[in-house]
Motif scaffolding. Sequence first.
Motif, PDB file in Angstrom:
ATOM      1  N   PRO A 146       0.794  -1.239   0.000  1.00 17.52           N
ATOM      2  CA  PRO A 146       0.000   0.000   0.000  1.00 17.52           C
ATOM      3  C   PRO A 146       0.820   1.281   0.000  1.00 17.52           C
ATOM      4  O   PRO A 146       0.291   2.351  -0.310  1.00 17.52           O
ATOM      5  CB  PRO A 146      -0.835  -0.106   1.275  1.00 17.52           C
ATOM      6  N   SER A 147       2.121   1.198   0.325  1.00 18.97           N
ATOM      7  CA  SER A 147       2.929   2.420   0.325  1.00 18.97           C
ATOM      8  C   SER A 147       3.517   2.746  -1.039  1.00 18.97           C
ATOM      9  O   SER A 147       4.189   3.771  -1.198  1.00 18.97           O
ATOM     10  CB  SER A 147       4.058   2.317   1.359  1.00 18.97           C
ATOM     11  N   LEU A 148       3.284   1.901  -2.048  1.00 11.41           N
ATOM     12  CA  LEU A 148       3.797   2.166  -3.387  1.00 11.41           C
ATOM     13  C   LEU A 148       2.693   2.714  -4.287  1.00 11.41           C
ATOM     14  O   LEU A 148       1.545   2.254  -4.222  1.00 11.41           O
ATOM     15  CB  LEU A 148       4.378   0.892  -4.002  1.00 11.41           C
ATOM     16  N   PRO A 149       3.028   3.672  -5.140  1.00 15.29           N
ATOM     17  CA  PRO A 149       2.012   4.210  -6.054  1.00 15.29           C
ATOM     18  C   PRO A 149       1.724   3.251  -7.189  1.00 15.29           C
ATOM     19  O   PRO A 149       2.489   2.327  -7.469  1.00 15.29           O
ATOM     20  CB  PRO A 149       2.675   5.489  -6.580  1.00 15.29           C
ATOM     21  N   GLU A 150       0.622   3.491  -7.861  1.00 15.58           N
ATOM     22  CA  GLU A 150       0.317   2.764  -9.084  1.00 15.58           C
ATOM     23  C   GLU A 150       1.299   3.196 -10.185  1.00 15.58           C
ATOM     24  O   GLU A 150       1.886   4.280 -10.119  1.00 15.58           O
ATOM     25  CB  GLU A 150      -1.114   3.062  -9.543  1.00 15.58           C
ATOM     26  N   PRO A 151       1.507   2.342 -11.208  1.00 15.75           N
ATOM     27  CA  PRO A 151       2.391   2.752 -12.309  1.00 15.75           C
ATOM     28  C   PRO A 151       1.952   4.086 -12.913  1.00 15.75           C
ATOM     29  O   PRO A 151       0.753   4.360 -13.055  1.00 15.75           O
ATOM     30  CB  PRO A 151       2.247   1.613 -13.321  1.00 15.75           C
TER      31      PRO A 151
END
Length: 220
Positions: free
Chosen positions: A115-120
């Motif tokens: 959840p801490s990573l953004p979508e591409p």
Amino acid sequence: MTDDQTFPAPDVMHPVKLADGTVHTGTVFLAAAISHPRIHVGDYTYASAHQAPADWARHLAPYTYDFSPERLVIGKFCQIADGVQFITSSANHRYDGISSYPFAIFGRASKSGRPSLPEPGADTIVGNDVWIGQGACILPGARIGHGVIVGAGSVVGGEIADYSVVAGNPARPVRRRFSPQVAARLVHLAWWDWPIEKVVTSEAVICGGDVDALAQVAPR
């Protein structure tokens, strides 16, 4: 008039020769200098650096990794000055919640779906015949039109219309080089797609301001 026989091929790494016959290592045709699965550069686009880097891809786009989902696409006959950087989408953090901290990049746990990573993010696209001035920063997902001039030190995001001049942080339009109607005509003429022999022999009209004259010499 330049003799077309002396114009360097697009796969030449160092297209500029100095007076003593040596090459200027700080200027490269990027199509010859970069081999990267997520970066595509058109023919005759060059970049310059006061100190030539060992890795031009990392020098220009340090956050575009081999595994990045986004692409950096740069057109033909672009001119990229020293210190320009493309900050592509893989540099992004999430910023739609409470914290932008990328917890997922630390530790050994799987990063997939964290959840801490953004979508591409979106691709970064630069059109043909774009001049990007000293130290400019191109932000993730920027779409820069054909014939745009980017002022030195500018921070460019969003969509920039064809044949605009932009400057500042954030970069704003300074003026239009041509009216929208003339800009559309120039995009249709697309001199950057002509055979290189035709481009070189048409140097005067390509670098001049007479669009009718350019149309008259366009290949049929």
